[in-house]
Design a protein around this motif. Structure first.
Motif, PDB file in Angstrom:
ATOM      1  N   PHE A  19     -63.694  46.517  31.551  1.00  0.00           N
ATOM      2  CA  PHE A  19     -63.199  46.566  30.181  1.00  0.00           C
ATOM      3  C   PHE A  19     -61.753  46.135  30.132  1.00  0.00           C
ATOM      4  N   ILE A  20     -61.352  45.769  28.959  1.00  0.00           N
ATOM      5  CA  ILE A  20     -60.023  45.291  28.683  1.00  0.00           C
ATOM      6  C   ILE A  20     -59.000  46.397  28.731  1.00  0.00           C
ATOM      7  N   LYS A  21     -57.820  46.070  29.127  1.00  0.00           N
ATOM      8  CA  LYS A  21     -56.726  47.024  29.029  1.00  0.00           C
ATOM      9  C   LYS A  21     -56.018  46.803  27.701  1.00  0.00           C
ATOM     10  N   VAL A  22     -55.428  47.845  27.184  1.00  0.00           N
ATOM     11  CA  VAL A  22     -54.822  47.808  25.865  1.00  0.00           C
ATOM     12  C   VAL A  22     -53.317  47.698  25.990  1.00  0.00           C
ATOM     13  N   ILE A  23     -52.749  46.684  25.321  1.00  0.00           N
ATOM     14  CA  ILE A  23     -51.309  46.538  25.219  1.00  0.00           C
ATOM     15  C   ILE A  23     -50.954  46.767  23.759  1.00  0.00           C
ATOM     16  N   ARG A  24     -50.163  47.788  23.479  1.00  0.00           N
ATOM     17  CA  ARG A  24     -49.885  48.159  22.114  1.00  0.00           C
ATOM     18  C   ARG A  24     -48.557  47.587  21.660  1.00  0.00           C
ATOM     19  N   TYR A  25     -48.590  46.928  20.503  1.00  0.00           N
ATOM     20  CA  TYR A  25     -47.364  46.389  19.921  1.00  0.00           C
ATOM     21  C   TYR A  25     -47.088  47.127  18.618  1.00  0.00           C
ATOM     22  N   LEU A  26     -45.972  47.817  18.547  1.00  0.00           N
ATOM     23  CA  LEU A  26     -45.618  48.516  17.314  1.00  0.00           C
ATOM     24  C   LEU A  26     -44.812  47.583  16.432  1.00  0.00           C
ATOM     25  N   GLY A  82     -66.852  32.403  29.647  1.00  0.00           N
ATOM     26  CA  GLY A  82     -67.729  33.479  29.218  1.00  0.00           C
ATOM     27  C   GLY A  82     -67.104  34.856  29.243  1.00  0.00           C
ATOM     28  N   VAL A  83     -65.830  34.959  29.570  1.00  0.00           N
ATOM     29  CA  VAL A  83     -65.166  36.258  29.705  1.00  0.00           C
ATOM     30  C   VAL A  83     -64.055  36.377  28.672  1.00  0.00           C
ATOM     31  N   LEU A  84     -64.003  37.512  27.999  1.00  0.00           N
ATOM     32  CA  LEU A  84     -62.943  37.767  27.039  1.00  0.00           C
ATOM     33  C   LEU A  84     -61.586  37.734  27.726  1.00  0.00           C
ATOM     34  N   THR A  85     -60.663  36.975  27.176  1.00  0.00           N
ATOM     35  CA  THR A  85     -59.310  36.939  27.722  1.00  0.00           C
ATOM     36  C   THR A  85     -58.314  37.678  26.844  1.00  0.00           C
ATOM     37  N   LYS A  86     -58.549  37.691  25.529  1.00  0.00           N
ATOM     38  CA  LYS A  86     -57.643  38.410  24.639  1.00  0.00           C
ATOM     39  C   LYS A  86     -58.315  38.629  23.297  1.00  0.00           C
ATOM     40  N   SER A 109     -57.851  41.143  28.788  1.00  0.00           N
ATOM     41  CA  SER A 109     -58.867  41.383  29.801  1.00  0.00           C
ATOM     42  C   SER A 109     -58.235  41.594  31.161  1.00  0.00           C
ATOM     43  N   SER A 110     -58.927  42.376  31.975  1.00  0.00           N
ATOM     44  CA  SER A 110     -58.500  42.607  33.352  1.00  0.00           C
ATOM     45  C   SER A 110     -59.119  41.526  34.229  1.00  0.00           C
ATOM     46  N   LEU A 111     -58.292  40.681  34.808  1.00  0.00           N
ATOM     47  CA  LEU A 111     -58.777  39.532  35.572  1.00  0.00           C
ATOM     48  C   LEU A 111     -58.519  39.726  37.066  1.00  0.00           C
ATOM     49  N   GLU A 112     -58.718  40.926  37.547  1.00  0.00           N
ATOM     50  CA  GLU A 112     -58.466  41.202  38.966  1.00  0.00           C
ATOM     51  C   GLU A 112     -59.522  40.527  39.834  1.00  0.00           C
TER      52      GLU A 112
END
Length: 796
Positions: free
Chosen positions: A5-12, A752-756, A793-796
């Protein structure tokens, strides 16, 4: 896809600051916004549509003779009619008794004998703009291009060493069709302009204007009743006027009988305006109509002093403010450079991914062109029609087609284009209240299978197999609730709550108790579909078809939620009591399929494509893949057996419903198969959708919705990213889509993979924690009011 799953980067940050993430895209993918032909149109189905919601045109683009066939969305045959038959409800007790006694054939005989009414009137063609150009037609480099970014048709070609150019658009701000004609050689522009019509008309020249006046027939029959001539009556029928203003730079302009001849000009601009005497659904357009001549003159009074650059600038600012909200890129291919008719003719499933993106944007273009605030809603052919007896009268068929037209309105960020539908619902409720009283002895309002501009709600003629669609008005009300879910506009909900409430009151009065004690519609039918009983009897009349009850259940749910928001607790409780007595959906113990009828009957024609009881899956959310898995799988068995995506040519509703079904099943290969079949069999050379030899615009708009739902879904209480992405589109992006709850969503993917994904809470009323789904996993995300989050997305 990777199962991470994607990691969340929060922008206020305020939403407005993230302009690069959506709204007005910074870059356009031309392969998804340009379609062209390398020859003039040989027929209406090769012409290019333009429209401003009210006024439409089909551009042929000829080089010796050219035609632009125009329509005004209010130009219909007929006049207001009182179709009410007080006391007609007295036939219902016997019909209901027969149905409870399983004497269905006797019941349907009484329905056809006592409940049917006359046919709808027809949507009419208006005027033809007729242009003649000098020369023998020997040209080179011909190109007729529709630029969806600008809403402009451009025709270019070379003749005798001169490069000619015409630009055409339908202006909403100036309420006119506009054409500019130019050449790269001085004083090379020459043409003769005229007007004509299939309607009885007179034409004349007034200075630099050509004027056409005419009157619609007092009555026309639908095309399926046979070819009957239109009926004209003195002093009856809707009037129209069209005015063609011709202004040239240089050269001369002169009258030739009822035409204008421009010669030796550097350039010229043609503006066409039109108006009808339509003055509302309840006013006689011949006696109490508007002054169409005064309206046309008013339009032109503001146009006469405007130069073409001013007209173009106003059009572009208006149109792009809608169209520019969404961009899409599904990949490139060599086919993108071909004329659109060749792309369609040569289409193969593994080719031309950009055609899918183009079709999506073309659908948005059509909705903008056919439905703007103040116009009529898009009808069966949007706004475009060339026939005196168009297929199915080009009316609003409200057992699916009219509603499908508006499926893309909210999700593709065209919420304003939805408003003509709401206007029609309010107008329909007026006669709908009379029909409720006279045909059902009930309060509230009801509408059946068809509507025309006169908004009569009585059952039409023919047979109750289709005309008895007691939930037409209830389905229309779903659009009110959907608009609220996407916009969270409580003022809108307050203004339209009375329509939900009154529609619910009709069913509170009219639902009947079945043998098991449930409240059901009676009489009923199921989406024009017949059944076979175990004893071999074939029929269509029934009680409580699954689709009926799904729609009534949704209406009750939406009304109760609205009542809670608007503090109408007493009515909420009243609805809740009836809601508790609605029958549950049933799964056949014989087949494991979702039952279409209250009894476990077989469809008489399983290949018809009519699978109405998928309404709760494709339109509502009473059936969802994870919320009600048993019902979902039962419905999956139904469509595996019925195979609706393979009925007819996958045009109109026969492609729209199956494509959305498979998108919500999150089965991308199945979605793509329907789209491939639709592209292969249902498209005319100009990219419009053909169904049974006519343009049915719900095919365009329904597939536009299915393409959207491949990429984003929000009906099941979560935001689902790329839920049904076909392998055909491994890398791409879409920006500016809308999700329920007041969110705008941008999505980017590669291999095929979500990047953002960017989610903007630009309409939410408060901070919310919502589930976001991707690749089989769910993340609870806090969406702060007025802020954005970026999911990376986590691209490890």
């Amino acid at each position: 896809m990777e199962n991470t799953f994607i990691k969340v980067i929060r922008y206020l940050l305020p939403v407005a600051l993230l302009s690069c993430a959506g709204g007005q895209p910074l870059a356009k993918n031309l392969s998804s916004t340009i379609l062209y032909m390398d020859q003039p149109a040989a027929s209406w189905y090769e012409a290019t549509p333009i429209g401003n919601g009210r006024l439409g045109g089909m551009v042929y683009g000829g080089v010796t003779k050219d035609t632009i066939r125009t329509n005004d969305d209010t130009f219909w045959s007929g006049e207001p009619r009182d179709l009410q038959r007080p006391g007609a409800y007295k036939c219902l007790p016997e019909i209901r008794k027969l149905l409870l006694g399983e004497k269905n054939l006797e019941a349907q005989e009484l329905i056809d004998k006592h409940m049917l009414g006359p046919w709808n009137q027809n949507y009419m063609p208006l005027a033809d703009i007729l242009l003649e150009w000098p020369g023998d037609g020997n040209v080179s480099g011909y190109r007729r291009e529709l630029d969806l970014n600008r809403g402009v048709v451009t025709i270019t070609y070379t003749q005798n060493g001169v490069n000619y150019k015409r630009e055409l658009f339908a202006s909403y701000p100036d309420q006119a069709l506009v054409m500019n004609i130019s050449a790269d050689k001085k004083n090379a522009v020459e043409f003769i302009a005229g007007l004509g019509s299939q309607i009885n008309n007179q034409t004349k020249v007034e200075g630099d204007q050509i004027v056409i006046n005419g009157q619609a027939p007092w009555h026309t029959d639908p095309n399926y009743t046979g070819v009957h001539p239109p009926v004209y009556k003195e002093g009856k029928g809707m009037r129209f006027e069209g005015r063609l203003l011709v202004k040239q730079e240089g050269g001369t302009i002169s009258a030739q009988d009822d035409k204008l001849h421009v010669k030796d000009a550097a350039s010229a601009t043609i503006t066409f305006v039109a108006a009808t005497s339509f003055n509302g659904f309840d006013k006689d357009p011949a006696v109490n109509g508007r002054d169409e001549k005064a309206i046309c003159k008013k339009y032109l009074s503001s146009l006469e002093t405007k130069k073409y650059p001013d007209l173009y600038k106003a059009h572009l600012a208006d149109y792009s403010s809608l169209f520019g909200r969404v961009s899409i890129d599904l990949g490139e291919s060599p086919e993108s450079n071909l004329p659109i008719n060749q792309r369609i003719k040569n289409y193969k499933p593994d080719m031309d991914p950009a055609l899918t993106a183009l079709y999506f944007q073309f659908g948005r273009y059509l909705l903008i062109s056919a439905s703007r605030p103040g116009s009529q809603p898009a009808n069966l052919q949007g706004i475009w029609n060339q026939d005196m007896q168009p297929a199915w009268s080009a009316n609003w068929t409200i057992n699916c087609n009219a509603e499908i037209n508006y499926w893309p309105a909210e999700i593709t960020n065209l919420s304003e284009c939805h408003f003509p539908m709401f206007d029609m619902i309010r107008e329909t409720a007026v006669d709908g209240a009379r029909t409720a009283k006279n045909l059902y002895n009930s309060r509230g309002w009801v509408a059946h299978h068809n509507l025309d501009i006169w908004r009569t709600t009585w059952m039409v003629g023919g047979t109750g197999l289709y005309s008895l669609f007691q939930v037409g008005g209830a389905w229309l009300c779903q659009h009110i609730w959907d608009h609220y879910l996407f916009t969270l506009d409580e003022d809108f909900l307050r203004d339209h709550y009375d329509l939900l409430k009154s529609a619910s009151i009709f069913y509170l009065d009219n639902l009947q108790t079945d043998r098991d004690g449930y409240l059901v519609t009676s009489p009923s039918e199921s989406f024009e579909n017949g059944y076979i009983k175990p004893n071999g009897e074939k029929g269509w009349a029934c009680i409580g078809s699954a689709q009926d009850m799904q729609i009534v259940r949704a209406l009750f749910e939406n009304t109760m939620k609205s009542a809670e928001i608007l503090n109408d607790g007493a009515f909420k409780e009243e609805v809740a009591k009836a809601y508790a007595k609605l029958p549950p959906m049933k799964i056949s113990p014989r087949t494991g399929q979702l039952q279409e009828w209250n009894d476990d009957w077989e469809p008489s024609n399983p290949a018809s494509g009519q699978v109405g009881h998928g309404w709760a899956f494709a339109v509502g959310n009473q059936i969802t893949l994870r919320g009600t898995p048993e019902l979902a799988q039962a419905f999956r068995k139904t469509i595996e057996y019925r195979r609706p995506g393979y009925s007819y040519n996958s045009g109109s509703w026969t492609g729209s419903f199956p494509a959305v079904y498979w998108a919500r099943f999150e089965e991308p290969d199945s979605v793509q198969r329907v789209i491939d079949r639709h592209f292969d069999l249902a498209l005319s050379p100009n990219l419009t959708c053909e169904f049974m030899k006519s343009w049915q615009i719900d095919g365009n708009l329904g597939i536009t919705t299915a393409i959207t739902e491949m990429l984003l879904q929000s009906h099941a209480g979560e935001i689902s990213l790329l839920p049904a992405l076909p392998a055909k589109y491994p890398t791409g992006s879409v920006t500016g889509l809308r999700a329920r709850g007041g969110y705008e969503v941008d999505i980017f993917w590669k291999d095929g993979v979500l990047t953002k994904a960017v989610i903007k809470a630009d309409r939410t009323k408060r901070d919310e924690i919502i589930p976001v789904r991707y690749a089989g996993l769910v993340k609870s995300v806090k969406l702060a009011k007025g802020k954005i989050i970026v999911l990376d997305s986590s691209l490890e």
